[in-house]
Design a protein around this motif. Structure first.
Motif, PDB file in Angstrom:
ATOM      1  N   ARG A  66       0.721  -1.164  -0.019  1.00 12.97           N
ATOM      2  CA  ARG A  66      -0.028   0.053  -0.093  1.00 12.97           C
ATOM      3  C   ARG A  66       1.009   1.417  -0.218  1.00 12.97           C
ATOM      4  O   ARG A  66       0.481   2.471  -0.638  1.00 12.97           O
ATOM      5  N   ALA A  67       1.992   1.374   0.667  1.00 18.75           N
ATOM      6  CA  ALA A  67       2.934   2.392   0.725  1.00 18.75           C
ATOM      7  C   ALA A  67       3.330   2.531  -0.471  1.00 18.75           C
ATOM      8  O   ALA A  67       3.582   3.650  -1.163  1.00 18.75           O
ATOM      9  N   LEU A  68       3.947   1.446  -1.219  1.00 19.53           N
ATOM     10  CA  LEU A  68       4.411   1.573  -2.589  1.00 19.53           C
ATOM     11  C   LEU A  68       3.310   2.094  -3.497  1.00 19.53           C
ATOM     12  O   LEU A  68       3.769   3.293  -4.371  1.00 19.53           O
ATOM     13  N   SER A  69       2.507   1.721  -3.482  1.00 20.49           N
ATOM     14  CA  SER A  69       1.164   2.549  -4.367  1.00 20.49           C
ATOM     15  C   SER A  69       0.985   3.796  -4.112  1.00 20.49           C
ATOM     16  O   SER A  69       0.743   4.679  -4.981  1.00 20.49           O
ATOM     17  N   GLY A  70       1.197   4.201  -2.601  1.00 21.42           N
ATOM     18  CA  GLY A  70       0.718   5.584  -2.278  1.00 21.42           C
ATOM     19  C   GLY A  70       1.974   6.441  -2.747  1.00 21.42           C
ATOM     20  O   GLY A  70       1.670   7.595  -2.960  1.00 21.42           O
ATOM     21  N   ILE A  71       3.007   6.066  -3.108  1.00 22.04           N
ATOM     22  CA  ILE A  71       4.223   7.003  -3.662  1.00 22.04           C
ATOM     23  C   ILE A  71       3.723   7.131  -5.101  1.00 22.04           C
ATOM     24  O   ILE A  71       3.941   8.176  -5.594  1.00 22.04           O
ATOM     25  N   GLN A  72       3.100   6.168  -5.575  1.00 21.91           N
ATOM     26  CA  GLN A  72       2.948   6.462  -7.290  1.00 21.91           C
ATOM     27  C   GLN A  72       1.687   7.357  -7.318  1.00 21.91           C
ATOM     28  O   GLN A  72       1.589   8.232  -8.170  1.00 21.91           O
ATOM     29  N   ASN A  73       0.602   7.411  -6.144  1.00 16.47           N
ATOM     30  CA  ASN A  73      -0.438   8.265  -6.370  1.00 16.47           C
ATOM     31  C   ASN A  73      -0.346   9.602  -5.547  1.00 16.47           C
ATOM     32  O   ASN A  73      -1.290  10.412  -5.446  1.00 16.47           O
ATOM     33  N   ASN A  74       1.211   9.763  -4.890  1.00 16.66           N
ATOM     34  CA  ASN A  74       1.154  10.933  -4.205  1.00 16.66           C
ATOM     35  C   ASN A  74       1.336  12.200  -5.179  1.00 16.66           C
ATOM     36  O   ASN A  74       2.500  12.226  -5.897  1.00 16.66           O
ATOM     37  N   LYS A  75       0.297  12.938  -5.057  1.00 13.43           N
ATOM     38  CA  LYS A  75       0.527  14.266  -6.222  1.00 13.43           C
ATOM     39  C   LYS A  75       1.696  15.097  -5.829  1.00 13.43           C
ATOM     40  O   LYS A  75       2.064  16.143  -6.384  1.00 13.43           O
ATOM     41  N   SER A  76       2.049  15.318  -4.506  1.00 16.91           N
ATOM     42  CA  SER A  76       3.139  16.078  -4.090  1.00 16.91           C
ATOM     43  C   SER A  76       4.271  15.653  -4.593  1.00 16.91           C
ATOM     44  O   SER A  76       5.584  16.553  -4.384  1.00 16.91           O
ATOM     45  N   ILE A  77       4.689  14.606  -4.928  1.00 14.72           N
ATOM     46  CA  ILE A  77       5.561  14.059  -5.672  1.00 14.72           C
ATOM     47  C   ILE A  77       5.819  14.324  -7.246  1.00 14.72           C
ATOM     48  O   ILE A  77       4.906  13.807  -7.823  1.00 14.72           O
ATOM     49  N   GLN A  78       6.577  15.279  -7.561  1.00  9.11           N
ATOM     50  CA  GLN A  78       6.732  15.532  -9.072  1.00  9.11           C
ATOM     51  C   GLN A  78       7.724  14.644  -9.737  1.00  9.11           C
ATOM     52  O   GLN A  78       8.741  14.177  -9.195  1.00  9.11           O
ATOM     53  N   SER A  79       7.599  14.433 -10.976  1.00  3.00           N
ATOM     54  CA  SER A  79       8.455  13.797 -11.840  1.00  3.00           C
ATOM     55  C   SER A  79      10.012  14.310 -11.490  1.00  3.00           C
ATOM     56  O   SER A  79      10.189  15.659 -11.732  1.00  3.00           O
ATOM     57  N   GLY A  80      10.963  13.423 -11.155  1.00  6.13           N
ATOM     58  CA  GLY A  80      12.159  13.829 -10.937  1.00  6.13           C
ATOM     59  C   GLY A  80      12.557  14.073  -9.736  1.00  6.13           C
ATOM     60  O   GLY A  80      13.612  14.076  -9.280  1.00  6.13           O
ATOM     61  N   ASP A  81      11.587  13.903  -8.644  1.00  2.34           N
ATOM     62  CA  ASP A  81      11.930  14.440  -7.221  1.00  2.34           C
ATOM     63  C   ASP A  81      12.586  12.923  -6.786  1.00  2.34           C
ATOM     64  O   ASP A  81      12.329  11.986  -7.312  1.00  2.34           O
TER      65      ASP A  81
END
Length: 608
Positions: A66-81
């Motif tokens: 669930r945590a790994l999926s949460g990273i994918q869906n975390n809108k605050s993480i931009q591409s390249g972060d």
């Protein structure tokens, strides 16, 4: 380091000491909680991290996924972060259920792992499943991802790579890498040491490096040389195509600058004869800490993948850690041979030759490696370039995309030096006797309908490499995707490195890197085994050829380099043609090669 100078970082950290079925499965504490907490505390001091931290009973399989999926869906993480995934706990390995698989599977064990009726683990996280998740994560958040595993059998999660090494023009082969950095505490058949009081051996030594150095100056490739090789039964592995980047960053160090470490004789660098270094080479020093240029060094000893350099004169105190770049010191026969057509004024051509600092040589049309001509385009004539040379059974005659303005000597020289760097690495083939004990199959692949992260072979009997070691690649509206399989026909393990050399735009694309580390690295291509690239479990994307330059036929070469020892520095990182530096006295190249290579020509064309 100031908090304001570091980027925001997203970290998922797991530490498991006390397993739900630990007594039943004999999974005792290893100090994983100490490791995970220590790493988290370090990140919180140096970075401004967003951290998800799971320990012991929190770290169930469901919670981890669930945590790994949460990273994918975390809108605050931009591409390249920057994204960090750290796991400390137990790992395991199992024999594969599929008879077609010849190597064991590696697993990570979450808190609630158990043993099924067949004796296999239930609720474990298989490395190949984690790779699929990481592939999806890269697609959404970019490839600034570092996975760190302090667990047994932790190497094996990242087996492929693709990296653009020398990009003066857009590449023929799609360079967008979908790989990440995978740092493993041990090999795929080794156990990771540690104890409940002081934590894991790997994490302790890793943290010493992070605390004692400015991590803004360390690349992943340099990390592999800073980690100690103190335990022959536990060998650290760093795998992935972006090892030239600074830690947890998208910033990349120019690959022509090679890490150097102070020894009694001068400096030792992790590059050697395989990289084109010889006794005539010289190097310019760059201090890592303050980016100041230092004195010139000459070579005293060259081995297969290591070189010792010393000062040409006394220059006082020198830093313990630095980077060096190869200078232009060439024997007469090694200079890049250039033919200028009659329309060039002789004085103009001679001035380009002089400014090259003996790296190019004007010669006749018959002996030249490249022809330079003038193409009339109205009021602004262009200088055009055509490569002309032979490699074993292959003849090269290819016009390159790059052009220069007439009378712009600097532009012309830059393209010639780029072509010379390209030719230097393509034409160095190693010894041909005995030949490379690897056979190559190249074939079409398609997306697996059961797993969109994988590609599968369309025809098990197809091999597009013909008897002349040439691959015919049709281009059209629907470009095919391709995979490759290497077969080791010897009883010795090998470290293979696969490159594609694009004759049209002078790109060198790195498609498969063997792992890095201080010592004892797993062989990616074991005795009498196979290695898949671009399909199946490989993390490298399939080969995808694109039209460029407007020509109907375009040529390139796959170059497969195999060694009995790993190469820390990329094969094509350095050459005498990269920068203008001072010359060293010329000497003969006397050391024998201990590496082999194989060339396969690619012919991309429209029509049947």
């Amino acid at each position: 380091m100031s908090l304001n100078e570091t980027p925001r970082l997203f970290a998922f950290i797991v530490g498991i000491d006390n397993y739900k079925h630990g007594e039943k499965l004999r999974l005792g504490p290893t100090g994983a909680i100490i490791d995970a907490t220590t790493f988290k505390d370090y990140l919180e001091v140096v970075y401004r991290p967003e951290v998800v931290f799971l320990s012991d009973r929190q770290a169930t399989r469901t919670a981890i996924m669930r945590a790994l999926s949460g990273i994918q869906n975390n809108k605050s993480i931009q591409s390249g972060d920057p994204i960090l995934i750290y796991f400390a706990g137990h790992g395991a390995r199992e024999s594969p259920q599929d008879d077609k698989q010849s190597t064991d599977w590696q697993l990570l064990l979450p808190y609630d792992v158990d043993e099924g009726k067949t004796g296999r683990y239930t609720g474990a996280i298989y490395h190949h499943d984690l790779r699929d998740i990481l592939g999806q994560l890269v697609g959404k958040k970019g490839n600034n991802i570092t996975v760190i595993l302090d667990a047994c059998f932790s190497h094996g999660g990242a087996k492929g790579s693709k990296e653009l090494v020398w990009p003066p023009q857009p590449p023929a082969v799609d360079p967008e890498s979908h790989t990440y950095i995978w740092i493993a505490a041990c090999g795929r058949t080794e156990t990771a040491g540690g104890d409940v009081k002081s934590g894991g051996i790997f994490t302790r030594e890793f943290m010493v490096i992070l605390r004692n150095n400015d991590i803004r100056t360390i690349t992943y490739r340099e990390l592999s040389t800073l980690l100690p090789a103190s335990n022959p039964n536990q060998n650290y592995h760093i795998v992935g195509s972006h090892q030239g980047r600074l830690l947890f960053s998208l910033e990349k160090v120019d690959p022509s600058w090679i890490p150097a470490y102070k020894v009694a004789e001068g400096y030792k660098i992790s590059a050697g004869e395989v990289n084109g270094i010889n006794l005539a080479s010289s190097f310019k020093l760059l201090s890592v800490g303050n980016n100041e240029f230092g004195p010139t060094f000459t070579v005293t000893k060259v081995e297969h993948a290591k070189t010792v350099i010393r000062l040409t004169s006394d220059s006082g105190d020198l830093p313990g850690r630095a980077r060096v770049q190869q200078s232009s010191s060439l024997a007469e026969g090694e200079r890049f041979k250039v033919y200028f057509c009659d329309r060039f004024k002789n004085n103009f051509a001679k001035s380009i030759e002089r400014n090259s600092e003996r790296r190019i040589k004007i010669t006749t049309i018959e002996d030249a490696n490249i022809h330079v001509d003038i193409e009339d385009t109205g009021s602004n004539p262009l200088v055009v370039f055509r490569l002309k040379f032979s490699l074993r059974s292959h003849c090269v005659d290819e016009k390159i995309i790059s052009t220069a303005s007439l009378n712009h000597a600097d532009e012309i020289l830059q393209i010639l030096l780029c072509a010379a760097h390209f030719h230097w690495h393509l034409s160095r083939l190693g010894t041909s006797d005995p030949p490379l004990p690897i056979s190559v199959e190249f074939f079409r692949v398609k997306q697996d309908s059961n797993n969109r992260c994988h590609h599968i072979r369309i025809d098990q009997n197809e091999n597009l490499v013909d008897k002349d070691t040439t691959i015919d690649i049709p281009l059209g509206r629907t470009n095919h995707k391709y995979g490759m399989q290497l077969k080791n026909k010897s009883e010795s393990g090998l470290y293979p490195y696969l490159y594609h050399f694009d004759l049209v735009n002078l790109n060198i694309c790195d498609y498969n890197l063997s792992p890095n580390g201080p010592a004892g690295l797993d062989f990616p291509l074991g005795p009498f085994s196979t290695l898949d690239i671009g399909y199946g479990p490989s993390t490298a994307h399939p080969f995808d050829f694109m039209a460029r330059g407007g020509a109907t036929i375009q040529n390139g070469f796959f170059k497969l380099v195999a060694s009995n020892r790993p190469l820390t520095t990329p094969f094509t990182a350095t050459s005498p043609f990269v920068r203008k530096e001072q010359r060293a006295p010329r000497q003969k190249r006397t050391l024998p090669s201990v590496w082999r290579s194989l060339l396969i020509r690619t012919v991309e064309h429209y029509g049947t």
